[in-house]
Design an enzyme around this catalytic site. Structure first.
Site, PDB file in Angstrom:
ATOM      1  N   GLY A  37       0.979  -1.088  -0.109  1.00 52.78           N
ATOM      2  CA  GLY A  37       0.112   0.159  -0.118  1.00 52.78           C
ATOM      3  C   GLY A  37       0.787   1.436   0.037  1.00 52.78           C
ATOM      4  CG  ASP A  89      -0.642   3.975  -5.917  1.00 52.00           C
ATOM      5  OD1 ASP A  89      -1.624   4.309  -5.361  1.00 52.00           O
ATOM      6  OD2 ASP A  89      -0.314   2.998  -5.604  1.00 52.00           O
TER       7      ASP A  89
HETATM    8  O1  PMV Z   1      -2.812  -0.635  -2.562  1.00 48.32           O
HETATM    9  P1  PMV Z   1      -2.530   0.645  -2.932  1.00 48.32           P
HETATM   10  O2  PMV Z   1      -1.767   1.585  -1.793  1.00 48.32           O
HETATM   11  O3  PMV Z   1      -1.859   0.872  -4.230  1.00 48.32           O
HETATM   12  O4  PMV Z   1      -3.852   1.546  -3.222  1.00 48.32           O
HETATM   13  C1  PMV Z   1      -4.932   1.170  -4.099  1.00 48.32           C
HETATM   14  C2  PMV Z   1      -5.845   2.281  -3.947  1.00 48.32           C
HETATM   15  C3  PMV Z   1      -7.486   1.740  -4.467  1.00 48.32           C
HETATM   16  O5  PMV Z   1      -8.129   3.145  -4.186  1.00 48.32           O
HETATM   17  C4  PMV Z   1      -7.708   0.443  -3.452  1.00 48.32           C
HETATM   18  C5  PMV Z   1      -7.030   1.508  -6.004  1.00 48.32           C
HETATM   19  C6  PMV Z   1      -6.952   2.736  -6.808  1.00 48.32           C
HETATM   20  O6  PMV Z   1      -6.458   2.272  -8.000  1.00 48.32           O
HETATM   21  O7  PMV Z   1      -7.008   3.634  -6.400  1.00 48.32           O
END
Ligand code: PMV
Length: 312
Positions: A104, A151
């Protein structure tokens, strides 16, 4: 190619509010985490080919021996194809990262961004942030399936971001700096799976889940206002509310819930999971005075490691 070696780095990222609902058009808040980063160094090679050395994932290979949809190979192919570089140069790519994988903190996007920057500069075509962000988003689609793009945006611009899918960068101000503890469950959790699970729920009952996502969206807007006006202690309650909605979406886990509970009991002002969930990280809002006790309690409750980060 007699170019000088080029190096680029990119930070990790943290979603403060709004994960999952952001995939369905609601806003989310995210910040860079500069304590961890990915670094890519590109240098000329006397061997022909593109030699990738990524010790963190135990990868030492020549580009053409990797499947073309391998995320690292895909970054290189996409970039060189977009810049119309033919034939490919003979180079060494050294990739290092202190960002835990699948936790995450955006390790995949950080490697993509650093790689795109270092390689494009090396071959004499440095790219704008907009171009880097766009290319990194293409690679996120390989990692995640249906990513929102949050991200790659936070990591490319390395600034706090109020993110709405498909919209250009919108940053937000931090009225009063505040401290977040990140607790890592140590459980690798592919975002693709949790995003897929939420999609299944949504497909089966769109009315219900649109309402849940809208509640998250309202929390995000309140959180932005609270952060900008410096009333950060009120953020804790909003984090707790956001966590409850993420539990409803089935993306928490016993380990995450245990850490969230431990943080709150030890004096955190609020806590929630962060990112895809079902493993990975949780975050807790702390005062400088409570940070140590909360950190200790997280470790005692099973966190593999903690990072304290100041949001400013
Ligand atoms: O797992 P991470 O930190 O890459 O977060 C993904 C965030 C989500 O909202 C679950 C998916 C997205 O693409 O925004």
């Amino acid at each position: 190619m007699a170019n000088l070696a080029c190096e680029a780095s990119a930070p990790g990222k943290l979603i403060l509010f709004g994960e999952h609902a952001v995939v369905y058009g609601r806003p989310a808040l995210a910040v860079p985490v500069t304590q961890v980063h990915a670094i890519v160094r590109v240098s000329g090679s006397s061997r022909s080919g593109i030699w990738i050395d990524a010790p963190n994932i135990d990868l030492h290979a020549e580009l053409t021996t990797l499947p073309t949809d391998h995320p690292l190979a895909a970054v290189v192919h996409n970039l060189l194809f977009n810049l119309r570089i033919d034939p490919f140069p003979s180079i060494n790519l050294k990739i290092n990262s202190t960002i835990p994988v699948a936790s995450g903190l955006g390790s995949g996007a950080a490697v993509s961004v650093a790689l795109i920057r270092a390689l494009s500069t090396y071959i004499g075509h440095p790219l704008s942030d907009e171009q880097v962000n766009e290319l990194a988003f293409e690679i996120e689609k390989l990692h995640h399936g249906t990513p929102s793009g949050i991200d790659n945006m936070v990591i490319t611009y390395a600034r706090p971001v109020y993110f709405v899918k498909g919209r250009p960068l919108e940053t937000f101000k931090v009225g009063e700096p505040f401290f977040i503890i990140i607790g890592d469950t140590g459980i690798a959790a592919p975002t693709k799976e949790s995003v897929g699970a939420v999609r299944k729920l949504w497909v089966d009952d769109k009315d219900k889940w649109e309402k849940v996502f809208s509640k998250v969206g309202e929390i995000v807007k309140q959180a932005r206002n609270t952060i900008e006006t410096g009333k950060t202690t009120e953020l804790g309650e909003l984090m707790d509310q956001n966590h409850a909605l993420l539990q409803e979406m089935t993306v928490s886990s016993p380990e995450l819930d245990k850490l969230v509970h431990a943080a709150r009991t030890a004096g955190a002002l609020g806590a929630k999971l962060s990112g895809g969930g079902r493993g990975g990280n949780m975050i807790a809002l702390v005062n400088p005075e409570t940070a140590e006790t909360v950190g200790k309690s997280l470790i005692e409750s099973g966190a593999r490691r903690i990072i304290i980060t100041k949001v400013e």
